[in-house]
Design a protein around this motif. Structure first.
Motif, PDB file in Angstrom:
ATOM      1  N   HIS A 197       2.293   1.702  -3.422  1.00 28.28           N
ATOM      2  CA  HIS A 197       1.398   2.285  -4.372  1.00 28.28           C
ATOM      3  C   HIS A 197       1.023   3.615  -4.279  1.00 28.28           C
ATOM      4  N   GLU A 198       0.909   4.242  -2.788  1.00 21.79           N
ATOM      5  CA  GLU A 198       0.759   5.475  -2.582  1.00 21.79           C
ATOM      6  C   GLU A 198       1.774   6.390  -3.118  1.00 21.79           C
ATOM      7  N   ILE A 199       3.006   6.010  -2.932  1.00 23.64           N
ATOM      8  CA  ILE A 199       4.308   6.612  -3.391  1.00 23.64           C
ATOM      9  C   ILE A 199       4.225   6.797  -4.868  1.00 23.64           C
ATOM     10  N   GLU A 200       3.847   5.846  -5.577  1.00 26.13           N
ATOM     11  CA  GLU A 200       3.643   5.942  -7.287  1.00 26.13           C
ATOM     12  C   GLU A 200       2.661   6.702  -7.451  1.00 26.13           C
ATOM     13  N   ARG A 201       1.408   6.627  -6.808  1.00 22.50           N
ATOM     14  CA  ARG A 201       0.503   7.612  -7.020  1.00 22.50           C
ATOM     15  C   ARG A 201       0.923   9.168  -6.820  1.00 22.50           C
ATOM     16  N   SER A 202       1.609   9.279  -5.804  1.00 22.73           N
ATOM     17  CA  SER A 202       1.727  10.850  -5.707  1.00 22.73           C
ATOM     18  C   SER A 202       2.885  11.580  -6.557  1.00 22.73           C
ATOM     19  N   ASN A 203       3.329  10.542  -7.371  1.00 18.02           N
ATOM     20  CA  ASN A 203       4.224  11.104  -8.527  1.00 18.02           C
ATOM     21  C   ASN A 203       5.335  12.098  -7.804  1.00 18.02           C
ATOM     22  N   VAL A 204       5.740  11.887  -6.816  1.00 18.35           N
ATOM     23  CA  VAL A 204       6.907  12.612  -5.895  1.00 18.35           C
ATOM     24  C   VAL A 204       8.206  11.588  -6.375  1.00 18.35           C
ATOM     25  N   ALA A 205       9.010  12.401  -7.091  1.00 22.26           N
ATOM     26  CA  ALA A 205      10.304  11.785  -7.760  1.00 22.26           C
ATOM     27  C   ALA A 205      11.355  11.329  -6.446  1.00 22.26           C
ATOM     28  N   ASP A 206      11.433  12.295  -5.599  1.00 23.32           N
ATOM     29  CA  ASP A 206      12.372  12.088  -4.765  1.00 23.32           C
ATOM     30  C   ASP A 206      11.825  11.728  -3.203  1.00 23.32           C
ATOM     31  N   GLY A 231      16.656   2.911   5.201  1.00 25.46           N
ATOM     32  CA  GLY A 231      16.441   2.536   3.739  1.00 25.46           C
ATOM     33  C   GLY A 231      14.708   2.326   3.426  1.00 25.46           C
ATOM     34  N   ALA A 232      13.923   2.478   4.376  1.00 26.07           N
ATOM     35  CA  ALA A 232      12.413   2.432   4.173  1.00 26.07           C
ATOM     36  C   ALA A 232      12.086   3.717   3.792  1.00 26.07           C
ATOM     37  N   PRO A 233      10.933   3.603   2.744  1.00 27.57           N
ATOM     38  CA  PRO A 233      10.294   4.907   2.559  1.00 27.57           C
ATOM     39  C   PRO A 233       9.688   5.431   3.588  1.00 27.57           C
ATOM     40  N   LEU A 234       9.467   6.739   3.714  1.00 24.33           N
ATOM     41  CA  LEU A 234       8.681   7.511   4.792  1.00 24.33           C
ATOM     42  C   LEU A 234       7.302   7.220   4.764  1.00 24.33           C
ATOM     43  N   TYR A 235       6.636   6.997   5.676  1.00 17.97           N
ATOM     44  CA  TYR A 235       5.070   6.666   5.665  1.00 17.97           C
ATOM     45  C   TYR A 235       4.312   7.758   4.892  1.00 17.97           C
ATOM     46  N   PRO A 236       3.423   7.713   4.066  1.00 22.74           N
ATOM     47  CA  PRO A 236       2.778   8.842   3.488  1.00 22.74           C
ATOM     48  C   PRO A 236       1.841   9.214   4.733  1.00 22.74           C
ATOM     49  N   GLU A 237       1.768  10.459   4.602  1.00 23.22           N
ATOM     50  CA  GLU A 237       0.944  11.113   5.846  1.00 23.22           C
ATOM     51  C   GLU A 237      -0.541  11.384   5.710  1.00 23.22           C
ATOM     52  N   TRP A 241      12.824  10.069  10.269  1.00 20.02           N
ATOM     53  CA  TRP A 241      12.266   8.461  10.498  1.00 20.02           C
ATOM     54  C   TRP A 241      10.780   8.709  10.198  1.00 20.02           C
ATOM     55  N   GLY A 242      10.247  10.040   9.921  1.00 16.76           N
ATOM     56  CA  GLY A 242       8.960  10.186   9.597  1.00 16.76           C
ATOM     57  C   GLY A 242       8.005   9.497  10.547  1.00 16.76           C
ATOM     58  N   ASP A 243       6.907   8.906  10.305  1.00 16.19           N
ATOM     59  CA  ASP A 243       5.918   8.617  11.201  1.00 16.19           C
ATOM     60  C   ASP A 243       6.308   7.012  11.441  1.00 16.19           C
ATOM     61  N   ILE A 244       6.920   6.942  12.345  1.00 18.45           N
ATOM     62  CA  ILE A 244       7.632   5.435  12.775  1.00 18.45           C
ATOM     63  C   ILE A 244       6.457   4.620  13.344  1.00 18.45           C
ATOM     64  N   ILE A 245       6.641   3.338  13.133  1.00 16.13           N
ATOM     65  CA  ILE A 245       5.877   2.373  13.862  1.00 16.13           C
ATOM     66  C   ILE A 245       6.251   2.326  15.405  1.00 16.13           C
ATOM     67  N   ILE A 246       5.369   2.642  16.250  1.00 18.23           N
ATOM     68  CA  ILE A 246       5.435   2.481  17.772  1.00 18.23           C
ATOM     69  C   ILE A 246       4.814   1.056  18.430  1.00 18.23           C
ATOM     70  N   ALA A 247       3.897   0.664  17.583  1.00 15.74           N
ATOM     71  CA  ALA A 247       3.281  -0.625  17.993  1.00 15.74           C
ATOM     72  C   ALA A 247       2.532  -1.412  17.061  1.00 15.74           C
ATOM     73  N   ARG A 248       2.098  -2.476  17.306  1.00 13.90           N
ATOM     74  CA  ARG A 248       1.213  -3.461  16.058  1.00 13.90           C
ATOM     75  C   ARG A 248       0.231  -3.479  16.752  1.00 13.90           C
ATOM     76  N   GLY A 255       0.771  -1.131   0.022  1.00 11.93           N
ATOM     77  CA  GLY A 255      -0.001   0.085   0.000  1.00 11.93           C
ATOM     78  C   GLY A 255       0.994   1.170   0.145  1.00 11.93           C
ATOM     79  N   ILE A 256       1.988   1.220   0.735  1.00 12.51           N
ATOM     80  CA  ILE A 256       2.696   2.291   0.688  1.00 12.51           C
ATOM     81  C   ILE A 256       3.410   2.744  -0.473  1.00 12.51           C
TER      82      ILE A 256
END
Ligand code: GLU
Length: 284
Positions: free
Chosen positions: A108-117, A124-130, A185-192, A105-106
């Motif tokens: 896809h969201e990145i592809e959809r956003s068209n943000v190149a960088d 090395g993990a992409p930051l979570y879309p906000e 780190w952007g919106d990092i995971i704190i718990a599952r 899902g992340i």
């Protein structure tokens, strides 16, 4: 004067290798130099990958390299209610939110956003879309009740706003203060959903509860310290001092891995390597 308290905190999800021996024995050396105390903590929140057999074999390896620690050993798996409480505090502070995007899902969201960088975190993990920060409480509840998988993520912007000032930590090896950069780190995971914690949350809570004054661990966790500083500040925890030591690398210059057999302490022991030879190998 307070007694320095050190800890070695392995995750029993594989075999200890020379890198762990270095970290454990470097802690022990510093304990001796400072008349400090050594604690052992099993970071076993991952109930699928961490097993009692792996823990027992780690304990045997640690005894073999003559690490000594004070009892009792702390097992994170025995303290889930404490992490849940800390998680609840962050929920009450409205700093975390249920995030429903899977890894795909992340992407896809990145592809959809068209943000190149698109930004990536230090691991090395992409930051979570906000995009999900603004879901209404009602929508969150509906999706949770419908059984949709989710993770609790920190609203990094809001957390930084609440802190309102730059954070630093002290590297006692070099004597330098380091600027923390939790924003990387952007919106990092704190718990599952099925586990009320994460490495970052439990390490911060446990270092505080165990009264750790000196955290000595590998450079691979250097950047994670930014997240730890942020959480410490939010919980009103006084930070320990840190020393991030060099990593023991294999002959190709790569980090040793827990799944590699030939550099595991067990296989070295079985091949007849002595403790002294281990110390020579790691230069301690
Ligand atoms: N449990 C972590 C690991 O085995 C180490 C955590 C720490 O020292 O902060 O990599």
């Amino acid at each position: 004067m307070t007694i320095p308290v050190f800890r070695f905190a392995p995750s029993p999800n594989g075999s200890l290798h020379l890198g762990h021996a270095y970290s454990a024995l470097l802690n022990q050396k510093m304990v001796h130099e400072t008349d400090g105390k050594m604690l052992l903590r099993m970071e076993d929140i991952d109930r699928e990958r961490c097993t009692p057999d792996l823990e027992n074999s780690m304990l045997e390896d640690l005894e073999w390299i003559a690490l000594s620690w004070e009892q009792p050993v702390r097992r994170q798996s025995e303290h889930f209610p404490i992490y849940q409480e800390a998680l609840n505090r962050l929920i009450e502070m409205e700093l975390i939110y249920p995030a429903f995007l899977s890894r795909n899902g992340i992407r896809h969201e990145i592809e959809r956003s068209n943000v190149a960088d698109w930004p990536y975190d230090p691991d090395g993990a992409p930051l979570y879309p906000e995009t999900e920060r603004k879901l209404s409480k009602r929508e969150q509840q509906t999706r949770i009740s419908a059984g949709e998988p989710f993770a609790w993520r920190l609203n990094m912007d809001r957390a930084l706003e609440m802190v309102g000032k730059p954070l630093v930590w002290h590297e006692f090896g070099s004597g330098k203060n380091v600027d923390a950069r939790p924003q990387d780190w952007g919106d990092i995971i704190i718990a599952r959903r099925d586990m009320p914690t994460s490495y970052h949350l439990s390490v911060v809570i446990d270092d505080a509860l165990q009264g750790i004054t000196h955290v000595v661990r590998g450079k691979d966790l250097y950047h994670a310290t930014s997240v730890h500083r942020l959480l410490q500040h939010l919980f009103g925890i006084e930070p320990p001092l840190y020393h991030h030591h060099q990593l023991i690398l294999d002959e190709d210059g790569a980090k040793l891995s827990k799944s590699r057999k030939d550099t595991s302490l067990r296989s070295l022991r079985e091949k007849g390597t002595t403790r002294q030879e281990i110390c020579d190998l790691i230069g301690l």
